[in-house]
Scaffold this active site. Structure first.
Site, PDB file in Angstrom:
ATOM      1  N   HIS A   1     -65.103 -17.624  -6.763  1.00  0.00           N
ATOM      2  CA  HIS A   1     -63.767 -18.150  -6.512  1.00  0.00           C
ATOM      3  C   HIS A   1     -63.342 -19.006  -7.708  1.00  0.00           C
ATOM      4  O   HIS A   1     -64.134 -19.831  -8.175  1.00  0.00           O
ATOM      5  CB  HIS A   1     -63.762 -18.983  -5.223  1.00  0.00           C
ATOM      6  CG  HIS A   1     -62.399 -19.443  -4.851  1.00  0.00           C
ATOM      7  ND1 HIS A   1     -61.426 -18.576  -4.386  1.00  0.00           N
ATOM      8  CD2 HIS A   1     -61.807 -20.659  -4.943  1.00  0.00           C
ATOM      9  CE1 HIS A   1     -60.303 -19.253  -4.181  1.00  0.00           C
ATOM     10  NE2 HIS A   1     -60.503 -20.515  -4.516  1.00  0.00           N
TER      11      HIS A   1
ATOM     12  N   LEU B   1     -62.570 -10.453   5.052  1.00  0.00           N
ATOM     13  CA  LEU B   1     -63.587  -9.687   5.789  1.00  0.00           C
ATOM     14  C   LEU B   1     -63.664 -10.144   7.237  1.00  0.00           C
ATOM     15  O   LEU B   1     -63.463 -11.329   7.544  1.00  0.00           O
ATOM     16  CB  LEU B   1     -64.941  -9.875   5.111  1.00  0.00           C
ATOM     17  CG  LEU B   1     -65.033  -9.300   3.695  1.00  0.00           C
ATOM     18  CD1 LEU B   1     -66.228  -9.877   2.953  1.00  0.00           C
ATOM     19  CD2 LEU B   1     -65.130  -7.773   3.757  1.00  0.00           C
TER      20      LEU B   1
ATOM     21  N   ASN C   1     -69.607 -14.305  -3.360  1.00  0.00           N
ATOM     22  CA  ASN C   1     -68.238 -14.218  -3.887  1.00  0.00           C
ATOM     23  C   ASN C   1     -68.106 -15.175  -5.055  1.00  0.00           C
ATOM     24  O   ASN C   1     -68.870 -16.124  -5.182  1.00  0.00           O
ATOM     25  CB  ASN C   1     -67.248 -14.619  -2.776  1.00  0.00           C
ATOM     26  CG  ASN C   1     -65.802 -14.508  -3.209  1.00  0.00           C
ATOM     27  OD1 ASN C   1     -65.407 -13.541  -3.861  1.00  0.00           O
ATOM     28  ND2 ASN C   1     -65.001 -15.512  -2.874  1.00  0.00           N
TER      29      ASN C   1
ATOM     30  N   MET D   1     -59.862  -8.361  -2.402  1.00  0.00           N
ATOM     31  CA  MET D   1     -58.728  -9.135  -1.897  1.00  0.00           C
ATOM     32  C   MET D   1     -58.520  -9.048  -0.385  1.00  0.00           C
ATOM     33  O   MET D   1     -57.569  -9.617   0.130  1.00  0.00           O
ATOM     34  CB  MET D   1     -57.441  -8.708  -2.626  1.00  0.00           C
ATOM     35  CG  MET D   1     -57.485  -8.940  -4.125  1.00  0.00           C
ATOM     36  SD  MET D   1     -57.956 -10.637  -4.567  1.00  0.00           S
ATOM     37  CE  MET D   1     -56.422 -11.487  -4.177  1.00  0.00           C
ATOM     38  N   ARG D   2     -59.392  -8.339   0.319  1.00  0.00           N
ATOM     39  CA  ARG D   2     -59.231  -8.267   1.779  1.00  0.00           C
ATOM     40  C   ARG D   2     -60.098  -9.324   2.445  1.00  0.00           C
ATOM     41  O   ARG D   2     -61.250  -9.523   2.039  1.00  0.00           O
ATOM     42  CB  ARG D   2     -59.691  -6.897   2.294  1.00  0.00           C
ATOM     43  CG  ARG D   2     -58.679  -5.819   2.118  1.00  0.00           C
ATOM     44  CD  ARG D   2     -59.255  -4.506   2.566  1.00  0.00           C
ATOM     45  NE  ARG D   2     -59.282  -4.346   4.010  1.00  0.00           N
ATOM     46  CZ  ARG D   2     -58.245  -3.951   4.728  1.00  0.00           C
ATOM     47  NH1 ARG D   2     -57.100  -3.680   4.143  1.00  0.00           N
ATOM     48  NH2 ARG D   2     -58.347  -3.797   6.028  1.00  0.00           N
TER      49      ARG D   2
HETATM   50  C1  GRF Z   1     -61.333 -13.642 -10.370  1.00  0.00           C
HETATM   51  O1  GRF Z   1     -60.535 -14.693 -10.843  1.00  0.00           O
HETATM   52  C2  GRF Z   1     -62.200 -14.110  -9.238  1.00  0.00           C
HETATM   53  O2  GRF Z   1     -62.591 -15.449  -9.355  1.00  0.00           O
HETATM   54  C3  GRF Z   1     -61.319 -13.923  -8.041  1.00  0.00           C
HETATM   55  O3  GRF Z   1     -60.598 -12.753  -8.304  1.00  0.00           O
HETATM   56  C4  GRF Z   1     -60.518 -12.545  -9.717  1.00  0.00           C
HETATM   57  C5  GRF Z   1     -61.077 -11.191  -9.975  1.00  0.00           C
HETATM   58  O4  GRF Z   1     -60.950 -10.804 -11.312  1.00  0.00           O
HETATM   59  N1  GRF Z   1     -62.096 -13.870  -6.819  1.00  0.00           N
HETATM   60  P1  GRF Z   1     -61.633  -9.463 -11.823  1.00  0.00           P
HETATM   61  O5  GRF Z   1     -61.090  -8.335 -10.967  1.00  0.00           O
HETATM   62  O6  GRF Z   1     -63.110  -9.621 -11.682  1.00  0.00           O
HETATM   63  O7  GRF Z   1     -61.198  -9.341 -13.252  1.00  0.00           O
END
Ligand code: GRF
Length: 216
Positions: free
Chosen positions: A109, A93, A107, A90-91
């Site tokens: 998304h 980069l 990544n 969640m950071r």
């Molecule tokens: C997922 O929905 C992913 O697409 C997004 O963050 C969420 C992560 O879920 N980037 P998890 O921690 O893998 O369960």
């Protein structure tokens, strides 16, 4: 054997899907390190349950995002990874970090990018009244959630959908397309040509996942 480093901040369901794919021998690699910026991340628990080295690196010990990213980049480089996987990290980069792992940093998304980039993509899709959404695995570039697209899955958005319901429908495919993309990259089947990514010998033109899933 190829080596993966995973960065995760939360629940870790994508990490778990990747671990499962390795255990089932669909992906021929190991995860040598899971890094998290959140002490309580379930992803860290999943790593330790699976005997994978994991580290919580506390952002509050660093004066700047740059300092934090330089530190974790060094930790990651020590693992000599073939691939660095963001799995719910969640950071945002720093540019320098992204530069140092260019072409090796991916990544997932939870939207069909370029739609609904940034946080709460599923909520945005529901509120926007989109009729389809989905998920995207992409290379990470300096533009947030906008790098070259490797694979996407599409799901319908239903009239009564809540954020939670749409998220679950999307997550089902996240757990398929992420391991699939990782497998293709580690098998050297992925060619990046500017914005375009082509998977050698993949089947294109399929729904709901394009290119078609092979192993998941
Ligand atoms: C997922 O929905 C992913 O697409 C997004 O963050 C969420 C992560 O879920 N980037 P998890 O921690 O893998 O369960």
């Amino acid at each position: 054997m190829k080596n993966i480093v995973v960065l995760a901040s939360g629940r870790g369901s994508n990490l778990q899907a990747i671990i499962n794919a390795i255990k089932e021998k669909k992906i021929n690699a190991k995860i040598s390190l899971v890094l998290s910026d959140k002490k309580e991340a379930n992803a860290l628990k999943i790593a330790s349950e699976n005997n994978i080295k994991s580290k919580f690196i506390d952002p509050s010990f660093f004066a700047s995002r740059e300092g934090y990213d330089i530190y974790i980049a060094e930790l990651i480089k020590k693992e000599n990874p073939d691939l660095v996987v963001l799995a719910g990290y969640m950071r945002i980069l720093t540019d320098k970090f992204i530069d140092s792992f260019e072409g090796k940093l991916i990544n997932i998304h939870p939207s069909l990018i370029p739609a609904f980039q940034g946080l709460k993509a599923q909520k945005k899709a529901v509120e926007y009244g989109a009729k389809f959404s989905g998920c995207t695995v992409h290379f990470v570039t300096k533009e947030l959630d906008n790098g070259p697209i490797i694979i996407q899955a599409v799901v319908p958005v239903l009239p009564e959908d809540t954020e939670k319901e749409l998220s679950e429908r999307i997550l089902f495919y996240e757990h398929k397309i992420y391991p699939q993309a990782i497998k293709w990259i580690l098998e050297d089947r992925v060619i990046i040509e500017g914005r375009k990514v082509v998977i050698k010998n993949a089947k294109y033109g399929t729904l709901p996942v394009n290119p078609a899933l092979e192993d998941f």
